[in-house]
Design a protein around this motif. Structure first.
Motif, PDB file in Angstrom:
ATOM      1  N   ARG A  53      -5.397  -5.384  -5.424  1.00  0.00           N
ATOM      2  CA  ARG A  53      -5.552  -4.341  -4.395  1.00  0.00           C
ATOM      3  C   ARG A  53      -4.574  -3.189  -4.620  1.00  0.00           C
ATOM      4  O   ARG A  53      -4.921  -2.019  -4.448  1.00  0.00           O
ATOM      5  CB  ARG A  53      -5.345  -4.936  -2.993  1.00  0.00           C
ATOM      6  CG  ARG A  53      -6.424  -5.921  -2.601  1.00  0.00           C
ATOM      7  CD  ARG A  53      -6.186  -6.496  -1.222  1.00  0.00           C
ATOM      8  NE  ARG A  53      -7.101  -7.609  -0.962  1.00  0.00           N
ATOM      9  CZ  ARG A  53      -8.356  -7.458  -0.527  1.00  0.00           C
ATOM     10  NH1 ARG A  53      -8.838  -6.270  -0.291  1.00  0.00           N
ATOM     11  NH2 ARG A  53      -9.114  -8.516  -0.317  1.00  0.00           N
ATOM     12  N   GLU A 100      -6.982   9.240  -8.925  1.00  0.00           N
ATOM     13  CA  GLU A 100      -8.217  10.025  -8.916  1.00  0.00           C
ATOM     14  C   GLU A 100      -8.051  11.320  -8.111  1.00  0.00           C
ATOM     15  O   GLU A 100      -8.586  12.366  -8.479  1.00  0.00           O
ATOM     16  CB  GLU A 100      -9.337   9.172  -8.315  1.00  0.00           C
ATOM     17  CG  GLU A 100     -10.729   9.721  -8.510  1.00  0.00           C
ATOM     18  CD  GLU A 100     -11.143   9.714  -9.989  1.00  0.00           C
ATOM     19  OE1 GLU A 100     -10.657   8.844 -10.736  1.00  0.00           O
ATOM     20  OE2 GLU A 100     -11.922  10.606 -10.376  1.00  0.00           O
ATOM     21  N   LYS A 101      -7.261  11.207  -7.044  1.00  0.00           N
ATOM     22  CA  LYS A 101      -7.074  12.393  -6.191  1.00  0.00           C
ATOM     23  C   LYS A 101      -6.157  13.436  -6.826  1.00  0.00           C
ATOM     24  O   LYS A 101      -6.202  14.606  -6.472  1.00  0.00           O
ATOM     25  CB  LYS A 101      -6.456  11.964  -4.847  1.00  0.00           C
ATOM     26  CG  LYS A 101      -7.366  11.135  -3.981  1.00  0.00           C
ATOM     27  CD  LYS A 101      -6.615  10.664  -2.749  1.00  0.00           C
ATOM     28  CE  LYS A 101      -7.434   9.647  -1.969  1.00  0.00           C
ATOM     29  NZ  LYS A 101      -6.640   9.018  -0.887  1.00  0.00           N
ATOM     30  N   SER A 157      -7.122   4.780  -7.118  1.00  0.00           N
ATOM     31  CA  SER A 157      -7.689   5.677  -6.106  1.00  0.00           C
ATOM     32  C   SER A 157      -6.816   6.922  -5.925  1.00  0.00           C
ATOM     33  O   SER A 157      -7.317   8.049  -5.848  1.00  0.00           O
ATOM     34  CB  SER A 157      -7.829   4.920  -4.780  1.00  0.00           C
ATOM     35  OG  SER A 157      -8.188   5.813  -3.756  1.00  0.00           O
ATOM     36  N   GLU A 158      -5.504   6.713  -5.879  1.00  0.00           N
ATOM     37  CA  GLU A 158      -4.590   7.854  -5.708  1.00  0.00           C
ATOM     38  C   GLU A 158      -4.558   8.748  -6.945  1.00  0.00           C
ATOM     39  O   GLU A 158      -4.480   9.968  -6.841  1.00  0.00           O
ATOM     40  CB  GLU A 158      -3.166   7.349  -5.415  1.00  0.00           C
ATOM     41  CG  GLU A 158      -2.963   6.864  -3.994  1.00  0.00           C
ATOM     42  CD  GLU A 158      -3.139   7.968  -2.971  1.00  0.00           C
ATOM     43  OE1 GLU A 158      -2.609   9.076  -3.190  1.00  0.00           O
ATOM     44  OE2 GLU A 158      -3.839   7.739  -1.957  1.00  0.00           O
ATOM     45  N   ALA A 167      -5.863  -1.194  -7.534  1.00  0.00           N
ATOM     46  CA  ALA A 167      -7.043  -0.438  -7.100  1.00  0.00           C
ATOM     47  C   ALA A 167      -6.633   0.788  -6.290  1.00  0.00           C
ATOM     48  O   ALA A 167      -7.175   1.889  -6.475  1.00  0.00           O
ATOM     49  CB  ALA A 167      -7.949  -1.347  -6.265  1.00  0.00           C
ATOM     50  N   GLU A 168      -5.654   0.591  -5.426  1.00  0.00           N
ATOM     51  CA  GLU A 168      -5.149   1.730  -4.643  1.00  0.00           C
ATOM     52  C   GLU A 168      -4.492   2.771  -5.551  1.00  0.00           C
ATOM     53  O   GLU A 168      -4.644   3.976  -5.342  1.00  0.00           O
ATOM     54  CB  GLU A 168      -4.137   1.209  -3.602  1.00  0.00           C
ATOM     55  CG  GLU A 168      -3.474   2.276  -2.754  1.00  0.00           C
ATOM     56  CD  GLU A 168      -4.438   2.927  -1.776  1.00  0.00           C
ATOM     57  OE1 GLU A 168      -5.532   2.383  -1.555  1.00  0.00           O
ATOM     58  OE2 GLU A 168      -4.079   4.013  -1.254  1.00  0.00           O
ATOM     59  N   LYS A 192       0.831  -1.216   0.000  1.00  0.00           N
ATOM     60  CA  LYS A 192       0.000   0.000   0.000  1.00  0.00           C
ATOM     61  C   LYS A 192       0.867   1.268   0.000  1.00  0.00           C
ATOM     62  O   LYS A 192       0.593   2.221  -0.732  1.00  0.00           O
ATOM     63  CB  LYS A 192      -0.930  -0.012   1.225  1.00  0.00           C
ATOM     64  CG  LYS A 192      -1.961   1.111   1.162  1.00  0.00           C
ATOM     65  CD  LYS A 192      -2.927   1.029   2.317  1.00  0.00           C
ATOM     66  CE  LYS A 192      -3.979   2.123   2.202  1.00  0.00           C
ATOM     67  NZ  LYS A 192      -4.929   2.068   3.321  1.00  0.00           N
ATOM     68  N   SER A 238      -9.527   1.363 -15.160  1.00  0.00           N
ATOM     69  CA  SER A 238      -9.985   1.109 -13.797  1.00  0.00           C
ATOM     70  C   SER A 238      -9.427  -0.228 -13.304  1.00  0.00           C
ATOM     71  O   SER A 238      -8.928  -1.042 -14.096  1.00  0.00           O
ATOM     72  CB  SER A 238     -11.530   1.056 -13.749  1.00  0.00           C
ATOM     73  OG  SER A 238     -11.988  -0.038 -14.507  1.00  0.00           O
TER      74      SER A 238
END
Ligand SMILES: Nc1ncnc2c1ncn2[C@@H]1O[C@H](COP(=O)(O)OP(=O)(O)OP(=O)(O)O)[C@@H](O)[C@H]1O
Length: 858
Positions: free
Chosen positions: A176, A186-187, A183-184, A179-180, A136, A240
């Protein structure tokens, strides 16, 4: 060549490692201390060196292990420490029903090895736990521009694939992590642009194959810039994490898997999943290219354990060969040996970056807990322990494209700037420069500006001094005018008929003349000062103009300097206002004083005249004409102020009026104007006193004569509208008017009153003489009224008084005196009059009563 267990043990032998370490320690001054906490202590100052993060995961017992009732050889103490082959709870050994001391010699002694890693996950840990404790945090490094690698190592069936891919219920860390990553991303999309591509390949029997495309065997290529690349590998763009799932599923279908005795779904190849990310910074267009590699290695295997024969055996040999190469690389890297045999296998070539280069690496060592995999677990733990010492040299990836683009941008901007500067220089050289560059002050301009600033300051100072002097001069001129008025009043009253020269000299005239001379001397002094200042002002103005001309020839001042100068010029122009205000104050004070003096004179004269009227009336010598004159005088006194006020609006000679009231502004432009005093006062120095006075007061008399003549005209008109009996009085004023009205210079004063309209043809002086004789006889005969006798006894009277008395005497009509006002001012005036009369009687009066009174008042 087929590698067996002995070869692997040799490769990862701690004894061999110890020997190698000693060698390195002898050959290198840099010492690497053994890690006890899972984090290597770096002896070098190179902070970019980071150790591989080593994580151990223990899988749960599988069915077979449970059925065999095997012993657990791994005891996880905490999340960083485990004990391999821990001591068992010993049951006592009985020999002949006697408990024996010491261990069971038939049993193998427990190793009781303690291992410390960066993180240890027990058999109860889920993939979520493993993800959060391993990969992570890699995402942050990845998006910061560092390459990252994760590889799972372990014996066959140890749980590598389960950790990396997982199951539908418990998705592996590959999914995972991606996916993380999304997610990052996207920010950060507000400031950065991301392009993702994924590839999935396997190394099977030393062949590289694309799992996502049917492309056949691929070859590895060394790229000086990007490291080892797989030629012909086609990354697939994904948007995605869900897309990744289907891709992984598709790739896994293509992956070579065969069941073995150790693992029903044994992976017979090394699977390499890679994510390529292109990051574009929206602010500065900087481009970064990073790579995330997630590798599921094939398990090292013992042929006896897998039971493989034939092709499977060959597969196992290749697997072991590549793993052996990997072990050698790890050993050399851990020992700091410069030569790393990356080229011994395709696996090590592909993992070159991940192990020893520009990468942050996480190694997940999977082990089984059972004694059935005792050797595999032991080897894996030793393998992982060695890997802890490997240091990678991670650095941020910054694309060369960014540099080139940045340089191109900079070069273009500089080219533009050079072009602008060239054009400005050309314009400057041709003298037609109007740009802001031309107006930038240089040293010469600043000097000029500084000089101009000082000159303007000096000019302002000089103009203020000039205005002050001019104000004083005008006030003096006005005071001279009032002195002349006083002199005229005195003259009219003291030089009537028989008054001798001595008496005239004894009056206030000589004193007034002295004052006039004094004022004139003051004005001369002021004029001299103004002359000096004026010359200085002219030289300053000349200098200012010279600087302005020379400055315009070079170039004009920039806006800032020009505005400062404009401000100074404005200040100079404005300095006239406060000086003018101050002058008006002084002038108004002077007018007020004069007004008070005139009022006092009028009061005193009215009282005197009333007394004389009563005396004459008491003697019975009052004629009708005298009485009429008296009445007219009263009328005039009543209306005098009104006429004065209304006349103030009829002033039409504004220039003359301004002579006293306004300060000139010609000092602002001294080169094109004469000095202020010169413009108003003509220069003639003929006679000493009268002429000089006249010259001095040229402007003064012009102004007041005009004003006064208007007054006189009005009075005359008013009198004419009444009756012809006013003529005498009118003539009295009229004969004074030409002196001031027609001559700018003062003419010699006429001292004889003439009344052409009078019935009496004799001259006024004769009349006065005649009446004086009559009065004398009357007084001598004692025909003085009792009332008047009680009040005053005129023994000696001035010629003027006698003349007025005679006029009053000729008036035979009864006249009721004006009711006296009983106030303090009048009482004071009465007292003053009594004193004057007494002096007259005694013949002691040396000056005019009005003059003395007024002087005393002032
Ligand atoms: N942590 C775990 N929890 C539950 N089951 C596990 C775990 N680890 C492994 N297993 C199970 O053990 C079996 C073997 O695991 P896996 O296939 O992942 O081993 P491997 O190391 O990939 O073997 P190979 O190298 O032969 O491919 C699988 O059936 C898997 O479900």
């Amino acid at each position: 060549m087929v590698f067996n267990k002995r070869d692997l043990e040799k490769a990862f032998s701690p004894r061999r490692a110890k020997k190698l370490t000693e060698k390195v320690q002898l050959s290198s001054s840099e010492s690497v201390k053994p890690s006890t906490s899972g984090t290597a202590i770096m002896s070098t100052q190179d902070t970019s060196e980071i150790s591989i993060k080593v994580i151990v995961r223990v899988r749960p017992h599988n069915e077979r292990e449970l059925q065999d009732n095997s012993r657990t050889v791994v005891e996880v103490v905490d999340d960083k420490m485990l004990i391999f082959d821990p001591k068992e709870h010993e049951t006592p050994f009985f020999f002949h029903n006697v408990a024996q001391k010491g261990r069971d010699m038939l049993k193998k002694q427990n190793k009781q090895l303690q291992f410390i890693f960066d993180r240890i996950f027990s058999s109860t840990a889920t993939n979520t736990n493993v993800f959060e404790g391993s990969t992570k945090n890699l995402i942050t490094s990845l998006l910061d521009g560092y390459n990252c690698s994760v590889f799972a190592y372990g014996a066959t069936g140890a749980g590598k694939t389960h950790t990396m891919l997982g199951t539908k219920e418990d998705l592996g860390i590959t999914y995972r992590t991606v996916a993380e990553l999304f997610s990052e991303i996207e920010k950060q999309t507000k400031h950065r642009e991301f392009h993702l591509g994924v590839s999935y390949l396997e190394i099977y029997n030393e062949n590289v194959q694309d799992l996502l495309h049917k492309s056949g065997q691929l070859h590895l290529r060394e790229d000086g810039r990007c490291g080892v690349v797989v030629a012909g590998l086609e990354p697939i763009t994904i948007q995605s994490a869900e897309e990744l799932l289907s891709l992984l599923a598709e790739g896994n279908k293509n992956r070579t898997q065969h069941p073995t005795d150790a693992n029903k779904e044994s992976s017979r190849s090394h699977a390499v999943f890679q994510v390529y990310i292109k990051i574009i910074n929206k602010l500065d267009s900087q481009v970064q290219r990073v790579k995330l590699s997630m590798i599921d290695l094939a398990g090292s295997e013992r042929a006896s354990a897998t039971g493989c024969k034939g092709i499977r055996f060959k597969e196992g040999a290749n697997i072991n060969k590549s793993l052996l190469a990997l072990g050698n690389c790890i050993n050399n890297l851990a020992d700091g040996i410069k030569h790393i045999p990356f080229r011994d296998s395709k696996l090590t070539r592909l993992l070159k970056d991940s192990l020893g280069g520009n990468c942050r690496t996480v190694m997940i060592a999977n082990i089984g807990p059972s004694s059935l995999t005792y050797e595999d677990t032991y080897n894996t733990l030793r393998y992982a322990n060695r890997a802890k010492k490997i240091k990678s040299h991670a650095k941020k990836n910054v694309s060369c494209e960014m540099h080139v683009a940045g340089y191109i941008k900079i070069v273009e901007e500089q080219k533009k700037e050079i072009d602008i500067l060239k054009s400005r220089l050309a314009a400057f050289e041709s003298g037609t420069l109007q740009s802001s560059l031309a107006n930038k002050p240089n040293k010469l301009m600043l000097e000029m500006h500084c000089r101009l600033t000082k000159l303007y300051e000096k000019k302002k100072d000089l103009i203020e001094k000039l205005l002050t002097l001019e104000s004083s001069d005008k006030i003096l001129a006005c005071r001279i005018l009032y002195k002349k008025d006083a002199d005229e009043r005195l003259h009219n009253l003291t030089t009537v008929g028989c008054v001798s020269v001595e008496e005239q000299n004894a009056s206030g005239k000589s004193r007034i003349n002295k004052s006039l001379h004094y004022f004139q001397r003051q004005r001369d002094s002021l004029k001299a000062q103004m002359q000096a200042i004026w010359q200085e002002l002219c030289s300053v103005e000349t200098e200012i103009q010279e600087i302005n001309i020379s400055q315009q020839k070079v170039k004009s001042f920039d806006e800032n300097l020009q505005s400062k100068l404009s401000l100074q010029i404005s200040d100079i122009e404005k300095c006239w206002i406060p000086n003018m205000q101050h002058h008006m104050k002084k002038f108004c004070n002077l007018l007020q004083c004069e007004r008070q003096s005139v009022n006092t004179i009028m009061k005193v004269m009215s009282n005197t005249l009333q007394n004389y009227y009563n005396i004459v009336k008491g003697y019975g010598t009052m004629t009708d004409k005298m009485q009429l004159e008296f009445k007219e005088l009263i009328k005039l006194l009543e209306g005098f102020r009104n006429i004065k006020w209304s006349d103030s609006d009829t002033i039409n000679d504004e220039e003359n009026f301004n002579v006293f009231t306004c300060l000139s502004m010609i000092g602002m432009d001294p080169l094109n104007n004469p000095m202020p005093a010169e413009s108003e006062i003509s220069e003639t120095n003929d006679d000493k006193c009268d002429d000089r006075d006249t010259n001095i007061l040229n402007s003064t008399f012009d102004a007041t004569a005009s004003e006064r003549n208007n007054d006189m005209d009005n009075i005359t008109n008013l009198c004419e509208s009444n009756s012809h009996e006013n003529n005498m009085l009118n003539d009295k004023f009229v004969q004074e008017i030409p002196r001031e009205k027609t001559n700018s210079k003062m003419t010699p004063r006429k001292r004889i009153l003439s009344d052409k309209n009078s019935e009496n043809t004799s001259t006024p002086s004769k009349q006065i003489k005649k009446q004086l004789m009559n009065n004398k006889s009357t007084v001598q005969n004692g025909r003085v009224g009792k009332e008047n006798m009680n009040k005053q006894k005129p023994i000696q009277m001035s010629a003027k008084s006698i003349a007025i008395l005679n006029k009053l005497k000729s008036n035979t009509t009864n006249f009721t005196p004006l009711p006296s006002r009983h106030n303090n001012a009048e009482e004071k005036t009465d007292v003053a009059l009594k004193v004057i009369r007494n002096k007259e009687r005694r013949g002691l009066m040396t000056t005019h009563p009005y003059h003395k009174y007024v002087i005393g008042k002032r």
